[in-house]
Scaffold this active site. Structure first.
Site, mmCIF file in Angstrom:
data_model
loop_
_atom_site.group_PDB
_atom_site.id
_atom_site.type_symbol
_atom_site.label_atom_id
_atom_site.label_comp_id
_atom_site.label_asym_id
_atom_site.label_seq_id
_atom_site.Cartn_x
_atom_site.Cartn_y
_atom_site.Cartn_z
ATOM 1 N N ASP A 47 19.560 5.200 10.993
ATOM 2 C CA ASP A 47 18.413 4.221 11.868
ATOM 3 C C ASP A 47 17.909 5.206 12.833
ATOM 4 O O ASP A 47 16.435 4.739 13.138
ATOM 5 C CB ASP A 47 19.274 3.327 12.388
ATOM 6 C CG ASP A 47 19.731 2.197 11.197
ATOM 7 O OD1 ASP A 47 20.348 1.113 11.381
ATOM 8 O OD2 ASP A 47 19.346 2.480 9.875
ATOM 9 N N GLU A 57 21.479 -4.485 26.508
ATOM 10 C CA GLU A 57 22.265 -4.475 25.519
ATOM 11 C C GLU A 57 22.466 -3.621 24.544
ATOM 12 O O GLU A 57 21.540 -2.944 24.088
ATOM 13 C CB GLU A 57 22.296 -5.914 24.883
ATOM 14 C CG GLU A 57 21.146 -6.163 23.874
ATOM 15 C CD GLU A 57 20.810 -7.412 23.455
ATOM 16 O OE1 GLU A 57 21.552 -7.903 22.352
ATOM 17 O OE2 GLU A 57 20.242 -8.534 24.012
ATOM 18 N N LYS A 93 22.590 -1.657 21.024
ATOM 19 C CA LYS A 93 21.754 -1.797 19.607
ATOM 20 C C LYS A 93 22.628 -1.515 18.656
ATOM 21 O O LYS A 93 22.777 -0.614 18.648
ATOM 22 C CB LYS A 93 20.529 -1.036 19.757
ATOM 23 C CG LYS A 93 19.732 -1.221 18.434
ATOM 24 C CD LYS A 93 18.719 -0.409 18.443
ATOM 25 C CE LYS A 93 17.603 -0.715 17.045
ATOM 26 N NZ LYS A 93 18.380 -0.413 15.997
ATOM 27 N N ASP A 138 24.340 -1.103 15.156
ATOM 28 C CA ASP A 138 23.978 -0.219 13.899
ATOM 29 C C ASP A 138 24.468 -1.267 12.747
ATOM 30 O O ASP A 138 25.791 -0.578 12.181
ATOM 31 C CB ASP A 138 24.240 1.264 13.908
ATOM 32 C CG ASP A 138 23.652 1.969 12.813
ATOM 33 O OD1 ASP A 138 22.611 1.432 12.247
ATOM 34 O OD2 ASP A 138 23.956 3.237 12.705
ATOM 35 N N GLU A 168 23.568 -9.318 14.242
ATOM 36 C CA GLU A 168 23.856 -8.111 13.558
ATOM 37 C C GLU A 168 25.288 -8.210 12.863
ATOM 38 O O GLU A 168 26.361 -8.539 13.429
ATOM 39 C CB GLU A 168 23.752 -6.864 14.198
ATOM 40 C CG GLU A 168 23.536 -5.736 13.535
ATOM 41 C CD GLU A 168 22.068 -5.443 13.411
ATOM 42 O OE1 GLU A 168 21.574 -4.493 12.656
ATOM 43 O OE2 GLU A 168 21.186 -6.142 13.649
ATOM 44 N N TYR A 221 22.630 -12.181 19.054
ATOM 45 C CA TYR A 221 21.887 -11.820 20.206
ATOM 46 C C TYR A 221 20.509 -12.468 20.231
ATOM 47 O O TYR A 221 19.845 -12.065 21.094
ATOM 48 C CB TYR A 221 21.753 -10.164 20.340
ATOM 49 C CG TYR A 221 21.159 -9.737 18.999
ATOM 50 C CD1 TYR A 221 19.661 -9.693 18.451
ATOM 51 C CD2 TYR A 221 21.960 -9.076 18.074
ATOM 52 C CE1 TYR A 221 19.156 -9.405 17.451
ATOM 53 C CE2 TYR A 221 21.405 -8.328 16.716
ATOM 54 C CZ TYR A 221 20.029 -8.524 16.522
ATOM 55 O OH TYR A 221 19.556 -7.869 15.314
ATOM 56 N N LYS A 230 16.373 4.701 22.417
ATOM 57 C CA LYS A 230 17.485 5.514 21.315
ATOM 58 C C LYS A 230 18.075 6.410 21.792
ATOM 59 O O LYS A 230 17.847 7.176 23.071
ATOM 60 C CB LYS A 230 16.569 5.891 20.141
ATOM 61 C CG LYS A 230 15.597 4.612 19.473
ATOM 62 C CD LYS A 230 16.554 3.546 18.879
ATOM 63 C CE LYS A 230 16.764 4.197 17.709
ATOM 64 N NZ LYS A 230 17.528 3.013 16.873
ATOM 65 N N CYS A 243 -9.043 23.354 -4.182
ATOM 66 C CA CYS A 243 -8.014 22.209 -4.353
ATOM 67 C C CYS A 243 -6.927 22.492 -5.590
ATOM 68 O O CYS A 243 -7.472 22.665 -6.624
ATOM 69 C CB CYS A 243 -8.855 20.958 -4.673
ATOM 70 S SG CYS A 243 -7.880 19.555 -5.001
ATOM 71 N N CYS A 274 -7.606 19.649 -8.533
ATOM 72 C CA CYS A 274 -8.808 19.762 -9.447
ATOM 73 C C CYS A 274 -9.751 20.818 -9.430
ATOM 74 O O CYS A 274 -10.560 21.157 -10.272
ATOM 75 C CB CYS A 274 -9.808 18.601 -8.962
ATOM 76 S SG CYS A 274 -10.671 18.913 -7.340
ATOM 77 N N CYS A 310 -10.720 18.446 0.115
ATOM 78 C CA CYS A 310 -11.303 18.594 -1.270
ATOM 79 C C CYS A 310 -12.411 18.137 -1.653
ATOM 80 O O CYS A 310 -12.706 16.964 -0.937
ATOM 81 C CB CYS A 310 -10.216 18.111 -2.417
ATOM 82 S SG CYS A 310 -10.895 17.993 -3.953
ATOM 83 N N CYS A 346 -11.429 14.227 -8.572
ATOM 84 C CA CYS A 346 -10.102 14.923 -8.054
ATOM 85 C C CYS A 346 -8.886 13.872 -8.455
ATOM 86 O O CYS A 346 -9.006 12.620 -7.869
ATOM 87 C CB CYS A 346 -10.037 14.977 -6.640
ATOM 88 S SG CYS A 346 -8.473 15.864 -6.154
#
Length: 748
Positions: A43, A126, A128, A130, A184, A236, A324, A429, A432, A447, A453
Site C-alpha cells: 500500500d 490517527e 493508518k 493497513d 478498516e 474512523y 506515510k 520508431c 512502425c 514517432c 503507427c
C-alpha cells in the site's frame, strides 16, 4: 533547506511519458490489490506512485490522462457479489512523505480557507491501518448493509461476511436513524500467524501478509469461511448520516466509540504541524509493538464545518492527508532497455531488471525517462548521478522511496562489464519504422508515424474508451486491443460502426473466448448508449496532446459547441503557425552559441516566422480568444490547432463526430445574475482564494477567462490589480471589487 524536486525540471515530454507509464503500472496494481486480493506492491508503494502521478498532473494539468490514477479509487467490484452504490463516495487520501509535506498541507488548508498562520487550527491524528475499507449502513440502529469500497462509487455487498466480525455491532442504541460507519477490516499479527499455521497444516494456501489475508477473508463468497477467519474492525469515519455525530472529527470518533465501535486508542487532537509530526514520531516508535500493520498516520482537519468548506478534489478530500512511513533502496542488474511507444508517439525507455525486493515489493522494471537521463544528463544539460550513464549489464541502485516511481538512482561503475557499450537511443520508431524526431526544446523523441503507427492507434483508442471519456461498459483496454488486432476497429469511429459492420456481429463475437450472445448484445447496446456525449468528454476523448479533463471542460464552457470550437481553431491557424515558428526561432537562437552549425536553420525558421504565416486580424483575434480561456496556454492551443490541421486526424475526428450527438454544457440556473457572462479575476482576493472564486463563478454559469478582451463582461479587481484593470477601463468593461462581486452573486 528543501531540495528542488525532479518534477521542477521535468519537461512536458518527460511528464507525458512518465504519466503514461504510471497509468499502466498503477492500473495493474489497482486491479491486483482491490480486485484480485493478490497485491503486487505494498500500500505504501502504491500510494507513493499515486503521489508522483498527482504531483506531475499538478505541474502539467493539461497532460492529465483519461485513465489517470488520480481519478480512480479502488477497483470495479467483482461479479461474484451484488453491487452497492455508496450514498456518499468512499475516497482515497493524498499522501505526505516528510515533515515539509505536512507543513505544506497545513499551509494549503490555511490558504484555501484564507486563515493566517497565527490563527489556531486543530487536526486529528490517527494511525493508518493497513487493511480493507468497509462501509456499514445502519437504519434505526440495525445493520442492514455492509459494502467494500470498490471503485469509490460502487462496492461489493459483503453484509453476510461483515456480520461474522465480532467488532461490528448488529444493533446500536442511540444512533441516528441513518448512519453509515466507515473503517478498516484488518487482521492482528498473532491471529495472522495462527491462521497461516492452520492453512499450512491443512495443506491450504498461506497468505503473504495480514492485509492480503483480511481482504481475501472478507471477500469470500461463503460467509462460513469468513466466520473462521479472525477479522477485526476499526471505525474512523462515516458516510451518510441523518443527523451530525458531532461538530468535530475528534468528537465524532468519540461518539462512534460510545455507540460500541472499536476506535483506535492512538487517535489524538493536535494543534498544528509541530504537534502532528511529534505524534507521527510517537506512533512510528510504537509501530513494531502495536500487533497490527499500519503504514502511516492520517491527519484530518478537526472542525467539520471547515471540512465542509474545504470540500473534495476528484478522488481525495482537501481536509485530510496520510503521512506515510519511508521505504527502501536496493541494488540489482540491468538486463535490458526496452523502448515503449505511447499514445502521443513518445519513445519511453524502460529498464528490465533482475527481480529484486524493494520495500517488500518485487521490482523488475524501472523508468529511464528519456535519452538524456540514460546518458547522465538532466533536461538542462547538467549532470545527474555524477554524470554516469546507464548501460545494459550495469549494477544499478533502484529507488522507490518518497514521491518517485521505481527508477535507477545510481550506477556502480566498479561492477560495470568491460564490454558494456553506451546505449544508442533509436532514431526510428520500433513499432512502425517511422522517423523518431526530437523537436527543439523537447527531451523526448516522438514517432512521426501518427495513425499509421499501431502503438499510437491502439493507445488513442484505449484513451477514447477510458472512464473520463466515453466509458463504454464492456469495452475496456483489453477489448480494444483484441478488436484492433483482429481488424475490427482501426480508428475511433469504427467503434460506433461495430453493430452495423459485424453484427450480424453478435454471432461472430459470441464465439470468441470470453464472449457469449448476451455479453455481445450488451456491448453493442452499451456503445449505442454512448452516442450521446457531453462536449467536454468528447474533446477529452480525442487524446489531443496537452488536453486533459480540466482543459476540455474549460474549452466546452467557453465555446459551448463543437462546431464553434472547430471554427475558432481554423480561424486561429495562421496565428498558431506564427507562434510556433517564433518559438522555434527563439529556442534555436538560445542554442546557437553552443552549435555554430545551426545558423542556417535559424535563418530559415526566422524567415518562416516573419514571412508567409504572419496572422491577420481575424486569425489574431481568434488566437487571442483561444489563449484567453482561463487555463489554456499557447502550447495547448497550438496542439489543438495541429490536431485539426492534420488531414488524417481531422478526417478521423470529423468521422467520429458524425456518429455522435454531442451535447453542449448544461445551461446555468436561470436566476443567476452572471449566467453566460465572461468574468476575469485580477489582483489579490482577500475573502476567498482564486480557485474558490473560479469554482463559484463557474457554478453560477459564468465563463472565467484569463485575460481581458472585448468579450469580457466583468472584471473583479482586488488590491494590486495592474494592466488588466487598465485595459478594462480602456474598453469600458464593468469593474467590481471583491465585495461588489460577492454582493452581485448574493454571497455575503
Amino acid at each position: 533547506m528543501r531540495k528542488t524536486s525532479d518534477i521542477d525540471v521535468l519537461s512536458e515530454a518527460e511528464a507525458m511519458a512518465e504519466l503514461e507509464q504510471l497509468a499502466k503500472q498503477l492500473g495493474q496494481a489497482n486491479q491486483a490489490y482491490h480486485g484480485d486480493d493478490a497485491p503486487v506492491m505494498s500500500d505504501d508503494d502504491y500510494d507513493r506512485l499515486k503521489r508522483r502521478n498527482a504531483a506531475i498532473e499538478e505541474k502539467f494539468p493539461e497532460l492529465k490522462r483519461g485513465d489517470s490514477p488520480s481519478d480512480q479509487v479502488g477497483a470495479r467490484p467483482s461479479d461474484g457479489f451484488s453491487k452497492v452504490t455508496h450514498a456518499v463516495r468512499m475516497l482515497s487520501l493524498g499522501n505526505a512523505f516528510d515533515d515539509d509535506d505536512v507543513t505544506d498541507f497545513d499551509g494549503s488548508v490555511r490558504k484555501y480557507l484564507n486563515i493566517g498562520p497565527d490563527t489556531p487550527l486543530a487536526y486529528t491524528s490517527e494511525p493508518k491501518i493497513d487493511g480493507l475499507s468497509l462501509s456499514l449502513r445502519y437504519e434505526t440502529g440495525v445493520l442492514v448493509q455492509a459494502a467494500t469500497r470498490g471503485d469509490g462509487s460502487v462496492g461489493e455487498n459483503v453484509t453476510a461476511n461483515a456480520r461474522t466480525i465480532s467488532d461490528i455491532p448488529e444493533r446500536l442504541t442511540g444512533a441516528p436513524d441513518v448512519l453509515e460507519v466507515r473503517g478498516e477490516v484488518y487482521m492482528a499479527h498473532d491471529d495472522f500467524a495462527a491462521l497461516n499455521a492452520r492453512q499450512s497444516e491443512n495443506g491450504d494456501k498461506t497468505f503473504a501478509n495480514p492485509r492480503n489475508a483480511a481482504a481475501g477473508s472478507l471477500r469470500q463468497l461463503d460467509s462460513g469461511v469468513t466466520r473462521k477467519r479472525p477479522l477485526r474492525f476499526f471505525a474512523y469515519a462515516w458516510g451518510e448520516v441523518s443527523e451530525p455525530l458531532s461538530d468535530t472529527q475528534y468528537g465524532a470518533i468519540k461518539r462512534l466509540a460510545e455507540l460500541g465501535f472499536s476506535t483506535n486508542p492512538l487517535t489524538q487532537r493536535c494543534n498544528g504541524p509541530d504537534e502532528m509530526i511529534a505524534h507521527y514520531r510517537s506512533i512510528e516508535e510504537q509501530r513494531a509493538t502495536l500487533g497490527y500493520d499500519i503504514d502511516g498516520v492520517v491527519y484530518k482537519v478537526d472542525d467539520l464545518a471547515l471540512q465542509s468548506r474545504l470540500g473534495f478534489r476528484s478522488t481525495t478530500p482537501r481536509w485530510a492527508i496520510a503521512h506515510k512511513f519511508p521505504a527502501e533502496l536496493a541494488w540489482t542488474r540491468l538486463e535490458s532497455i526496452d523502448i515503449q511507444v505511447g499514445r502521443t508517439g513518445a519513445l519511453s525507455p524502460v529498464a528490465r531488471l533482475t527481480p529484486v525486493t524493494v520495500g517488500g515489493v518485487v521490482v523488475s522494471n524501472a523508468t529511464l525517462h528519456n535519452e538524456d537521463y540514460i546518458a547522465g544528463r538532466d533536461s538542462r544539460g547538467g549532470d545527474i548521478r555524477g554524470g554516469k550513464d546507464i548501460r545494459v549489464g550495469d549494477w544499478v541502485q533502484v529507488y522507490r522511496a518518497g514521491d518517485v516511481i521505481p527508477k535507477v538512482a545510481d550506477v556502480d561503475l566498479e561492477k560495470r562489464p568491460k564490454d558494456a557499450q553506451p546505449f544508442q537511443f533509436p532514431e526510428t520508431c520500433p513499432e512502425c519504422g517511422s522517423p523518431a524526431v526530437r523537436e527543439e526544446g523537447d527531451s523526448v523523441r516522438r514517432c512521426s508515424g501518427g495513425l499509421i503507427c499501431p502503438a499510437q492507434a491502439v493507445e488513442k483508442l484505449r484513451h477514447m474508451v477510458s472512464r473520463a471519456a466515453f466509458d463504454i461498459e464492456g469495452l475496456g483496454a483489453k477489448q480494444v486491443e483484441q478488436f484492433y488486432a483482429d481488424g475490427w476497429i482501426a480508428k475511433p469511429a469504427d467503434v460506433f460502426r461495430l453493430r452495423d459492420t459485424y453484427g450480424s456481429g453478435i454471432q461472430q463475437l459470441k464465439n470468441r473466448e470470453g464472449w457469449g450472445e448476451t455479453s455481445a448484445r450488451k456491448l453493442f447496446d452499451a456503445i449505442d448508449e454512448k452516442r450521446r456525449i457531453d462536449l467536454a468528454r468528447f474533446i477529452f476523448s480525442l487524446g489531443i496532446r496537452h488536453v486533459g479533463e480540466v482543459a476540455a471542460r474549460d474549452l466546452a464552457l467557453h465555446y459551448l459547441g463543437w462546431d464553434a470550437l472547430t471554427q475558432a481553431l481554423d480561424a486561429a491557424r495562421p496565428a498558431a503557425l506564427a507562434h510556433r515558428a517564433a518559438d522555434e526561432a527563439e529556442t534555436a537562437e538560445r542554442r546557437v552559441a553552443q552549435d555554430e552549425g545551426r545558423r542556417a536553420r535559424i535563418a530559415e525558421v526566422r524567415a518562416a516566422a516573419i514571412a508567409g504565416v504572419a496572422p491577420g486580424d481575424v486569425a489574431q483575434a481568434a488566437w487571442d480568444d483561444l489563449i484567453g480561456v482561463d487555463g489554456i496556454g499557447p502550447a495547448l492551443a497550438a496542439s489543438l490547432s495541429d490536431a485539426l490541421a492534420n488531414p488524417d486526424e481531422r478526417t478521423a475526428i470529423e468521422d467520429l463526430a458524425q456518429q455522435l450527438n454531442i451535447q453542449p454544457p448544461d445551461a446555468p440556473a436561470a436566476d443567476s445574475p452572471v449566467a453566460g457572462k465572461t468574468v476575469v479575476f485580477t489582483g489579490t482576493l482577500e475573502k476567498m482564494t482564486r480557485a474558490e472564486a473560479k469554482a463559484r463563478a463557474e457554478a453560477l454559469g459564468a465563463k472565467v477567462a484569463g485575460s481581458v478582451s472585448a468579450k469580457t463582461d466583468i472584471l473583479i479587481a482586488g488590491p494590486g490589480a495592474g494592466s488588466k484593470a487598465k485595459k478594462a477601463a480602456e474598453l469600458g468593461i464593468d469593474t467590481l471589487d471583491e465585495d461588489g462581486w460577492l454582493a452581485l452573486i448574493g454571497d455575503t
